[in-house]
Design an enzyme around this catalytic site. Structure first.
Site, mmCIF file in Angstrom:
data_model
loop_
_atom_site.group_PDB
_atom_site.id
_atom_site.type_symbol
_atom_site.label_atom_id
_atom_site.label_comp_id
_atom_site.label_asym_id
_atom_site.label_seq_id
_atom_site.Cartn_x
_atom_site.Cartn_y
_atom_site.Cartn_z
ATOM 1 N N ASP A 75 0.995 -1.068 0.102
ATOM 2 C CA ASP A 75 -0.125 -0.159 0.023
ATOM 3 C C ASP A 75 0.858 1.227 0.027
ATOM 4 O O ASP A 75 2.045 1.263 0.499
ATOM 5 C CB ASP A 75 -1.042 -0.062 1.376
ATOM 6 C CG ASP A 75 -1.783 -0.964 1.108
ATOM 7 O OD1 ASP A 75 -2.087 -1.423 0.016
ATOM 8 O OD2 ASP A 75 -2.467 -1.380 2.056
ATOM 9 N N TRP A 76 0.318 2.455 -0.568
ATOM 10 C CA TRP A 76 1.002 3.703 -0.616
ATOM 11 C C TRP A 76 1.481 3.907 0.593
ATOM 12 O O TRP A 76 2.763 4.718 1.063
ATOM 13 C CB TRP A 76 0.057 4.505 -0.891
ATOM 14 C CG TRP A 76 0.401 6.073 -1.095
ATOM 15 C CD1 TRP A 76 1.454 6.741 -1.873
ATOM 16 C CD2 TRP A 76 0.202 7.235 -0.404
ATOM 17 N NE1 TRP A 76 1.843 7.959 -1.438
ATOM 18 C CE2 TRP A 76 0.817 8.398 -0.371
ATOM 19 C CE3 TRP A 76 -0.896 7.289 0.910
ATOM 20 C CZ2 TRP A 76 0.741 9.491 0.332
ATOM 21 C CZ3 TRP A 76 -0.895 8.454 1.358
ATOM 22 C CH2 TRP A 76 -0.216 9.382 0.987
#
Length: 632
Positions: A478-479
């Site tokens: 995930d970012w």
């Protein structure tokens, strides 16, 4: 076109010193190329449009009518033929089930032409949904599971007894061989063999009884599963057919006065659900139809978080639904000097002017803005929600003329998507087949949809490495998650590594800090996860549609009101650790900094780190154990 005298007080919270900075350079551009000329057309999101949108946020926050669901809202600052400025406001999709709400821009026309087919299809889809639920909750499924477990227990008990009997026979054989001989020994051994054959027969008989009992139930369940697959496929087909009809009926108009259907503007066979229902197309279409000149636009999320959307945050045009329409929608729109100057590479020449009245005689918090020229103060917005065909346009107080805005720097992307490598990535491991990097939080694994989201681990390495033609990201983080990210440098290595991930041969260890404390020190979380196609990538626990998702956890330390936890995911679902931590059926405590799943504590980042990764090197055959120190 008649306009209701509804004057905005979105600016009543500004001080005199604020007003000089309202028309600063744009923070974002809505842009697209004209289908005919190829000219780059742009519409800015300015400080002023953002401030006006924040005023709309205050209005939404004051009425729980708008808190029931999360969605995108937008405002469009326009200039009317009279020179007066106004503000259009719109919502995406439906607002509490209504497509037309007084005071808001109505939906793009055309839906009424397929209303009967839409109602019929939605009825069919609902019937299929109910049948799917019934088939999934078939009583025979539980009966089968209960009987299967019962037989498995019987088989296990029988196997344990037979194992003990065999051990006793083996001991007896040894003793007989030592004490008996010839014919007497042969008779005794045959008796033992007979006992063994009887036990095998007993085991076969139990399994036969199990199969005869379970087979009818199994066949019924398999038939139900086949029916469910057929229903799901038919639901997809019906949904696709309805969307195709709706997109063919939806008609957009641009500022050249030309109209085209959505289906003719989007790539063939790739029109996402909801195209045409977003704020930007609705606002621009409405402005074109009513001869209004757009000056600036802003869109934001309001309501419960969804996917990566956070309440009160501004977002650009979505890449799959809105961006392909922008070039057509903006065609014919006279470009403001700010746009022309940027396209021509010019700077300076015009000063930003304040768009607000300079009088300090403004009553904060009243919802009323005094209007010059003898007009009486009017309420900000309609306070009822009756369904009607209201225009949704709100004039700004007269005398506030639009002024061209200029950027304060020349640092403008040329749109190539090529990014300079501004920050070297920490390399954990590298050879001629693969690379492992320590991804920082706040950096994408792969490029996003929008130009401003092109910076990523993949982009940086592609620009850095000379042999990056076949570079691929094997898995994703995930970012907001930091830690080990694995990339392959050739197709064969990529394929083999992906296969190891798919076959659960990769050992992963994550470290996280929870936003609270848990009652148990260790355990296993087994909660199936499902991502609603209409609400991606937000995941939720769903016992009917969810995919198996298993996580082991161990509390490492207890640090005041927060626990530091080690996660070992046995499956690799999207947001698995985040949901298993936050859901009440899991740990019931969101990871610190995870606003998407309910953490309200102040934190600079998501406290989740991919600390360890173990796998077999696809070319060397050696076991690799990679580690990245936890940064929090």
């Amino acid at each position: 076109m008649s306009l209701e005298p509804l004057f905005l007080d979105f600016t009543d919270c500004f001080t005199e010193c604020d007003r000089e900075s309202i028309d600063s350079h744009p923070n974002y551009w809505y842009e697209g190329r004209c289908p005919q000329s190829g000219e780059l057309l742009r519409l800015p999101r300015t400080r002023m449009s953002e401030d006006l949108a924040r005023g709309l946020m205050q209005y939404l926050a004051a009425d729980d009518f708008y808190d029931r669901e999360g969605k995108m809202y937008g405002i469009l600052l326009v200039e009317m033929p009279s020179g007066e400025q106004g503000i259009l406001k719109a919502f995406s999709g439906l607002l509490n089930g209504c497509s037309i709400v007084e005071g808001w821009v109505p939906p793009i026309p055309g839906r009424d032409r397929v209303a009967f087919e839409e109602a019929r299809t939605l009825t069919q889809l609902e019937a299929m949904k109910q049948e799917l639920i019934a088939l999934n909750q078939l009583p025979q499924r539980q009966e089968y599971e209960a009987l299967f477990r019962e037989f498995e227990l019987q088989v296990q008990v029988l196997s344990d007894r037979h194992r003990n009997c065999k051990q006793q026979r083996d001991e007896k054989r040894q003793l007989l061989c030592q004490t008996l001989a010839a014919e007497t020994l042969e008779i005794a051994l045959e008796q033992l063999n007979k006992e063994s054959r009887l036990e095998k027969s007993e085991r076969r008989q139990l399994k036969r009884q199990r199969d005869e009992t379970l087979q009818p139930l199994k066949q019924l369940i398999e038939a139900a599963d086949r029916r469910m697959r057929a229903l799901k496929q038919r639901r997809k087909e019906l949904s696709r057919e309805l969307q195709t009809q709706m997109h063919a009926a939806y008609t957009l108009m641009n500022f050249l006065g030309k109209s085209r259907s959505i289906s003719s503007l989007m790539p063939t066979n790739s029109i996402p659900t909801g195209t045409g229902d977003c704020c930007a197309p609705k606002l621009l279409h409405y402005a074109a139809v009513h001869n209004l000149k757009p000056l600036a636009m802003a869109e934001f999320w309001w309501g419960p978080p969804s996917e990566d959307k956070i309440q009160g945050e501004f977002y650009g045009a979505c890449g799959d639904r809105c961006q392909p329409l922008m070039g057509f929608l903006l065609s014919g729109l006279a470009q403001n000097p700010i746009v022309s100057n940027i396209n021509e590479g010019l700077t300076g020449g015009l000063e930003a002017q304040p768009l607000l009245p300079t009088s300090n005689n403004i009553s904060c918090g009243t919802g009323i803005l005094p209007v010059a020229g003898g007009l009486e103060a009017q309420p900000l917005l309609p306070t009822n929600h009756h369904i009607s065909c209201g225009t949704g346009i709100l004039p700004v107080a007269s005398g506030l003329e639009a002024q061209p805005l200029l950027p304060t720097s020349n640092n403008i992307s040329c749109g190539t998507g090529i990014l300079p490598v501004t920050q070297m990535l920490p390399i954990i491991y590298e050879d001629k087949w693969l690379i492992a990097v320590n991804k920082p939080s706040g950096l994408l694994s792969v490029p996003g949809r929008y130009l401003e989201n092109q910076d990523s681990v993949f982009s940086r390495l592609r620009n850095l490495l000379l042999d990056s033609l076949n570079l691929t990201v094997v898995h994703r983080l995930d970012w907001e998650t930091s830690g080990i990210l694995l990339l392959a440098r050739d197709k064969e290595t990529s394929s083999q590594l992906r296969q190891q991930f798919a076959q659960k041969q990769v050992h992963k260890v994550y470290e996280a800090v929870l936003s609270g404390t848990v009652k148990i020190d260790a355990g296993t979380i087994d909660l199936p996860l499902w991502g609603d196609p209409e609400n991606r990538p937000y995941q939720q626990v769903n016992w009917e549609c969810g995919k198996p998702s298993v996580t082991r956890f161990q509390v490492m330390t207890r640090e005041g009101n927060c626990d530091r936890v080690e996660f070992l995911p046995l499956t690799g679902r999207t947001h698995q650790l985040r949901v298993h931590a936050a859901d009440v059926r899991g740990l019931g405590i969101p990871i610190l900094g995870d606003r998407l799943y309910g953490c309200r504590d102040a934190a600079k980042r998501l406290h989740l780190h991919a600390r360890e990764l173990s796998f077999e090197h696809p070319q060397l055959g050696e076991k690799l154990h990679l580690q990245a120190e936890t940064p929090f």
